[in-house]
Design a protein around this motif. Structure first.
Motif, mmCIF file in Angstrom:
data_model
loop_
_atom_site.group_PDB
_atom_site.id
_atom_site.type_symbol
_atom_site.label_atom_id
_atom_site.label_comp_id
_atom_site.label_asym_id
_atom_site.label_seq_id
_atom_site.Cartn_x
_atom_site.Cartn_y
_atom_site.Cartn_z
ATOM 1 N N THR A 1 -4.319 2.875 4.053
ATOM 2 C CA THR A 1 -4.648 1.857 4.577
ATOM 3 C C THR A 1 -6.015 1.751 5.348
ATOM 4 O O THR A 1 -6.346 2.898 5.943
ATOM 5 N N LEU B 1 0.944 -1.181 -0.067
ATOM 6 C CA LEU B 1 -0.018 0.046 0.075
ATOM 7 C C LEU B 1 0.842 1.266 -0.028
ATOM 8 O O LEU B 1 0.476 2.249 -0.730
ATOM 9 N N SER C 1 -3.945 -6.965 0.670
ATOM 10 C CA SER C 1 -4.870 -6.156 0.684
ATOM 11 C C SER C 1 -5.512 -6.335 -0.771
ATOM 12 O O SER C 1 -5.051 -6.468 -1.789
ATOM 13 N N ASP D 1 -8.009 -3.727 5.314
ATOM 14 C CA ASP D 1 -6.625 -4.093 5.177
ATOM 15 C C ASP D 1 -5.897 -4.451 6.459
ATOM 16 O O ASP D 1 -5.245 -5.374 6.626
ATOM 17 N N TYR E 1 -4.211 -7.820 7.017
ATOM 18 C CA TYR E 1 -2.868 -7.948 7.736
ATOM 19 C C TYR E 1 -2.815 -8.963 8.955
ATOM 20 O O TYR E 1 -1.999 -9.824 8.693
#
Length: 131
Positions: A84, A77, A98, A88, A92
């Motif tokens: 973000t 990103l 993403s 996302d 993570y």
């Protein structure tokens, strides 16, 4: 109008940058052992550590291995100047790239390929394949 031209110009520059990065990578890859790996199983929550498969590749190829899944999670990103999102951050934690970087579960979009190209370029510089 103007916005369309600006968007088209940025998209064209992004596509050219990706094409040049991968052309350079292909030339050097033919004479090297640079490897990258990713995990595309939507039902496997890998987390932010290495999966067994990634660890095996890392052990086999050492410094020549790029864990592309982790690279894209950690840097994708920001490489593309994208913000973000909450989704996302949730992804993570589960080791998922993403959705902003993917066309579907397995394939990257232009942003994802741009970031992947940067990762390959940076690894090539690190290993002395190019400047």
């Amino acid at each position: 109008g103007h916005l369309s031209f600006s968007h088209d110009h940025r998209a064209h520059r992004l596509q050219n940058g990706i094409a040049e990065a991968f052309k350079s990578f292909d030339i050097h890859r033919q004479n090297s052992s640079l490897k990258n790996g990713d995990t595309d199983d939507p039902y496997y929550d890998a987390g932010v550590g290495e999966t067994a498969w990634e660890a095996t590749l890392h052990e086999a190829y050492g410094e020549h291995f790029i864990n592309m899944r982790l690279y894209l999670i950690e840097h994708g990103l920001s490489d593309c100047g994208l913000d973000t999102t909450f989704a996302d951050m949730e992804g993570y934690c589960n080791g998922q790239i993403s959705k902003q970087l993917r066309a579907d579960w397995t394939h990257l979009n232009a942003y994802g390929y741009y970031s992947k190209g940067l990762a390959v370029y940076q690894k090539g510089v690190e290993l002395g394949y190019w400047n």
